[in-house]
Design an enzyme around this catalytic site. Structure first.
Site, PDB file in Angstrom:
ATOM      1  CG  ASP A  83      31.429 -66.589 -60.617  1.00 48.75           C
ATOM      2  OD1 ASP A  83      30.722 -65.698 -60.112  1.00 48.75           O
ATOM      3  OD2 ASP A  83      30.946 -67.635 -61.095  1.00 48.75           O
ATOM      4  CE1 TYR A 138      24.702 -66.625 -48.528  1.00 49.26           C
ATOM      5  CE2 TYR A 138      26.277 -66.147 -50.278  1.00 49.26           C
ATOM      6  CZ  TYR A 138      25.002 -66.457 -49.877  1.00 49.26           C
ATOM      7  OH  TYR A 138      24.001 -66.612 -50.811  1.00 49.26           O
TER       8      TYR A 138
HETATM    9  P1  ITT Z   1      30.546 -59.551 -59.099  1.00 44.76           P
HETATM   10  O1  ITT Z   1      30.025 -60.750 -59.854  1.00 44.76           O
HETATM   11  O2  ITT Z   1      30.116 -58.246 -59.684  1.00 44.76           O
HETATM   12  O3  ITT Z   1      32.029 -59.619 -58.857  1.00 44.76           O
HETATM   13  P2  ITT Z   1      28.916 -60.605 -56.917  1.00 44.76           P
HETATM   14  O4  ITT Z   1      28.696 -60.104 -55.524  1.00 44.76           O
HETATM   15  O5  ITT Z   1      27.707 -60.881 -57.759  1.00 44.76           O
HETATM   16  O6  ITT Z   1      29.911 -59.557 -57.637  1.00 44.76           O
HETATM   17  P3  ITT Z   1      29.723 -63.449 -56.962  1.00 44.76           P
HETATM   18  O7  ITT Z   1      28.681 -63.843 -57.945  1.00 44.76           O
HETATM   19  O8  ITT Z   1      31.096 -63.961 -57.160  1.00 44.76           O
HETATM   20  O9  ITT Z   1      29.867 -61.845 -56.870  1.00 44.76           O
HETATM   21  O10 ITT Z   1      29.332 -63.782 -55.480  1.00 44.76           O
HETATM   22  C1  ITT Z   1      28.306 -64.638 -55.138  1.00 44.76           C
HETATM   23  C2  ITT Z   1      27.774 -64.263 -53.783  1.00 44.76           C
HETATM   24  O11 ITT Z   1      28.664 -64.768 -52.801  1.00 44.76           O
HETATM   25  C3  ITT Z   1      27.603 -62.773 -53.531  1.00 44.76           C
HETATM   26  O12 ITT Z   1      26.381 -62.567 -52.855  1.00 44.76           O
HETATM   27  C4  ITT Z   1      28.772 -62.411 -52.642  1.00 44.76           C
HETATM   28  O13 ITT Z   1      28.422 -61.393 -51.735  1.00 44.76           O
HETATM   29  C5  ITT Z   1      29.054 -63.735 -51.930  1.00 44.76           C
HETATM   30  N1  ITT Z   1      30.485 -63.834 -51.685  1.00 44.76           N
HETATM   31  C6  ITT Z   1      31.482 -63.897 -52.602  1.00 44.76           C
HETATM   32  N2  ITT Z   1      32.679 -63.898 -52.002  1.00 44.76           N
HETATM   33  C7  ITT Z   1      32.436 -63.842 -50.671  1.00 44.76           C
HETATM   34  C8  ITT Z   1      33.253 -63.784 -49.525  1.00 44.76           C
HETATM   35  O14 ITT Z   1      34.578 -63.738 -49.608  1.00 44.76           O
HETATM   36  N3  ITT Z   1      32.662 -63.712 -48.331  1.00 44.76           N
HETATM   37  C9  ITT Z   1      31.315 -63.737 -48.204  1.00 44.76           C
HETATM   38  N4  ITT Z   1      30.476 -63.757 -49.234  1.00 44.76           N
HETATM   39  C10 ITT Z   1      31.021 -63.820 -50.462  1.00 44.76           C
END
Ligand code: ITT
Length: 184
Positions: free
Chosen positions: A66, A142
């Site tokens: 997360d 992002y």
């Molecule tokens: P899962 O929960 O299925 O793993 P998700 O994309 O919903 O996938 P998160 O809730 O952890 O995952 O991510 C929150 C948002 O932040 C999501 O829109 C991601 O694309 C973004 N995000 C997470 N890690 C990132 C990274 O390393 N670089 C850029 N954006 C990121």
């Protein structure tokens, strides 16, 4: 670990790519599973991960991840709402909110939840700034608007290997690897 398959439970191909790149040599296989996990709305990423770890069936070893982007000038927004904000206003929306702001500091946080011999969490953070216009086409989410501290490039201008060396997720993965090595 060499004879085991590690399952990464995520719907996000970009995250999976980073896990596979860093952990691929340590496991027989690193596979992605899109089965999902129970996700609560909480004020901290750790609470989301704790809840999911409690509820997940144990086809171990597995990891969940997360993550979120916390922008200082926006009081930590989008933070735990990062996924919703990405799906609604996206990078352009964040750039509009940041228009004409002098203070552009931000940080990414990543909490890995692991189920193996034990259940553990590993947190990594990376400081940086929100740049003024999107740059780069690698990575995901992002990445085009975040430039890590000490670098001119955005995450989206880095290969997954370069990003892993300095990123929030890369740092959590190093902690994770230190732990699993001690359990071997
Ligand atoms: P899962 O929960 O299925 O793993 P998700 O994309 O919903 O996938 P998160 O809730 O952890 O995952 O991510 C929150 C948002 O932040 C999501 O829109 C991601 O694309 C973004 N995000 C997470 N890690 C990132 C990274 O390393 N670089 C850029 N954006 C990121």
């Amino acid at each position: 670990m060499k004879d085991e398959t590690l399952t990464v439970i995520t719907s996000n191909q970009g995250k999976y790519r980073e896990y596979k790149k860093r952990l691929g040599d340590h496991y027989e296989e690193v596979e992605m599973s899109n089965v999902g996990y129970p996700e609560i709305q909480a004020s901290r990423l750790e609470e989301v991960v704790d809840f999911a770890l409690e509820k997940l069936a144990t086809h171990s070893p597995l990891v969940i991840d997360d993550s979120g982007l916390f922008v200082d000038a926006l009081g930590g927004f989008p933070g735990v709402y990062s996924a919703y904000v990405m799906n609604t206003i996206g990078c352009d929306g964040i750039l509009s909110l940041m228009e004409d702001r002098d203070r552009r500091e931000a940080r990414f946080e990543c909490v890995i939840g692991y189920i193996g011999e034990e259940r553990k969490k590993f947190k990594g953070t990376a400081e940086g700034t929100i740049i003024e216009e999107q740059r780069g086409s690698k990575g995901f989410g992002y990445d085009p608007i975040f430039s890590p501290k000490g670098y001119e490039k955005t995450y989206a201008e880095m290969t997954s290997q370069e990003k892993n060396e300095i990123s929030h997720r890369g740092r959590s993965m190093e902690k994770f690897l230190d732990f699993v090595r001690t359990t071997e």
